[in-house]
Design an enzyme around this catalytic site. Structure first.
Site, mmCIF file in Angstrom:
data_model
loop_
_atom_site.group_PDB
_atom_site.id
_atom_site.type_symbol
_atom_site.label_atom_id
_atom_site.label_comp_id
_atom_site.label_asym_id
_atom_site.label_seq_id
_atom_site.Cartn_x
_atom_site.Cartn_y
_atom_site.Cartn_z
ATOM 1 N N LYS A 45 0.849 -1.216 0.000
ATOM 2 C CA LYS A 45 0.000 0.000 0.000
ATOM 3 C C LYS A 45 0.875 1.253 0.000
ATOM 4 O O LYS A 45 0.382 2.369 -0.027
ATOM 5 C CB LYS A 45 -0.881 0.035 1.257
ATOM 6 N N LYS A 47 2.610 2.106 2.581
ATOM 7 C CA LYS A 47 2.526 2.655 3.942
ATOM 8 C C LYS A 47 3.700 2.121 4.757
ATOM 9 O O LYS A 47 3.914 0.911 4.822
ATOM 10 C CB LYS A 47 1.217 2.213 4.615
HETATM 11 N N1 C2G Z 1 -10.121 6.322 10.325
HETATM 12 C C1 C2G Z 1 -11.049 7.206 10.874
HETATM 13 N N2 C2G Z 1 -10.608 8.361 11.426
HETATM 14 C C2 C2G Z 1 -9.289 8.651 11.458
HETATM 15 C C3 C2G Z 1 -8.349 7.756 10.912
HETATM 16 C C4 C2G Z 1 -8.790 6.576 10.341
HETATM 17 O O1 C2G Z 1 -12.267 6.950 10.845
HETATM 18 N N3 C2G Z 1 -8.905 9.822 12.021
HETATM 19 C C5 C2G Z 1 -10.625 5.082 9.719
HETATM 20 C C6 C2G Z 1 -10.293 4.975 8.226
HETATM 21 O O2 C2G Z 1 -11.250 5.665 7.454
HETATM 22 C C7 C2G Z 1 -10.344 3.465 8.006
HETATM 23 C C8 C2G Z 1 -9.918 2.892 9.378
HETATM 24 O O3 C2G Z 1 -10.009 3.970 10.328
HETATM 25 O O4 C2G Z 1 -11.676 3.046 7.717
HETATM 26 C C9 C2G Z 1 -8.495 2.385 9.344
HETATM 27 O O5 C2G Z 1 -7.681 3.426 8.859
HETATM 28 P P1 C2G Z 1 -6.199 3.050 8.360
HETATM 29 O O6 C2G Z 1 -5.543 2.247 9.400
HETATM 30 O O7 C2G Z 1 -5.563 4.299 7.849
HETATM 31 O O8 C2G Z 1 -6.537 2.048 7.165
HETATM 32 P P2 C2G Z 1 -6.194 2.247 5.622
HETATM 33 O O9 C2G Z 1 -4.744 2.467 5.448
HETATM 34 O O10 C2G Z 1 -7.164 3.232 5.117
HETATM 35 O O11 C2G Z 1 -6.457 0.774 5.041
HETATM 36 O O12 C2G Z 1 -8.368 -2.457 2.187
HETATM 37 C C10 C2G Z 1 -8.621 -1.275 2.936
HETATM 38 C C11 C2G Z 1 -7.344 -0.785 3.564
HETATM 39 O O13 C2G Z 1 -6.726 -1.809 4.324
HETATM 40 C C12 C2G Z 1 -7.653 0.423 4.445
#
Ligand code: C2G
Length: 152
Positions: A45, A47
Site C-alpha cells: 500500500k 505505507k
Molecule cells: N479512520 C477514521 N478516522 C481517522 C483515521 C482513520 O475513521 N482519524 C478510519 C479509516 O477511514 C479506516 C480505518 O479507520 O476506515 C483504518 O484506517 P487506516 O488504518 O488508515 O486504514 P487504511 O490504510 O485506510 O487501510 O483495504 C482497505 C485498507 O486496508 C484500508
C-alpha cells in the site's frame, strides 16, 4: 439472526480515530470483524508502518468493539471474505467513499465520517518533531559543555 459487520485497515499507532470508527461500526450490527493489513500488504500500500502486525492485532483484539481480527494480505480478498464470513455490512471511513461500491451486490456498503485531525501519519509527524526538539536541546547542552571544558 446475527448481523455481521466487516471492515479493513492498517490501524497503525492505534488512536481515538480508530476507536471511534470501530465503536460506530460495532453499533451497526451484532459482531465486528476486522481485516488487519499485514506488514507486507502495508508495503504494497506504500505505507511505512510503525507498529508490527502482531501488536496491531493485539491492540484491535483488546478493543471492546472488535469481535475478531484476521489478516488482510491483498486488495482483492474482500469479496471472498464477505461471502465466507457472511458479512451483512462492509463499512469503512469515508476517506474510502465510493471505492468499494462494487461489493454492493453481495453486502451493504457503508462509509462513515472519519474522526478529523488525528491520523497515524500525524502522530508520526508529531513524534518526529518532538525527537528533533530533544536532539537540538542535547546539541545545545553539548555546545555549552564544550565551551566550559575549553575555558578550564
Ligand atoms: N479512520 C477514521 N478516522 C481517522 C483515521 C482513520 O475513521 N482519524 C478510519 C479509516 O477511514 C479506516 C480505518 O479507520 O476506515 C483504518 O484506517 P487506516 O488504518 O488508515 O486504514 P487504511 O490504510 O485506510 O487501510 O483495504 C482497505 C485498507 O486496508 C484500508
Amino acid at each position: 439472526m446475527t448481523k455481521t459487520v466487516i471492515t479493513y485497515g492498517t490501524f497503525d499507532m492505534f488512536h481515538v480515530g480508530h476507536v471511534r470508527l470501530l465503536k460506530r461500526l460495532r453499533a451497526l450490527g451484532d459482531r465486528l470483524l476486522v481485516g488487519c493489513s499485514t506488514d507486507e500488504f502495508n508495503a504494497l500500500k506504500g505505507k511505512r508502518g510503525v507498529i508490527p502486525y502482531e501488536q496491531r492485532v493485539e491492540m484491535l483484539l483488546a478493543c471492546r468493539y472488535v469481535d475478531d481480527v484476521f489478516p488482510e494480505h491483498d486488495w482483492g480478498q474482500k469479496r471472498d471474505d464477505i461471502l465466507h464470513k457472511k458479512a451483512d455490512i462492509f463499512a469503512m471511513g469515508d476517506d474510502w467513499a465510493g471505492k468499494f461500491d462494487d461489493l454492493g451486490d453481495i453486502t451493504q456498503v457503508i462509509y462513515l465520517p472519519r474522526t478529523p485531525s488525528i491520523s497515524s501519519t500525524e502522530l508520526r509527524r508529531v513524534s518526529a518533531a518532538l525527537r528533533e526538539e530533544q536532539l537540538s536541546e542535547l546539541r545545545n547542552v553539548l555546545d555549552h559543555l564544550n565551551r566550559v571544558v575549553k575555558s578550564l
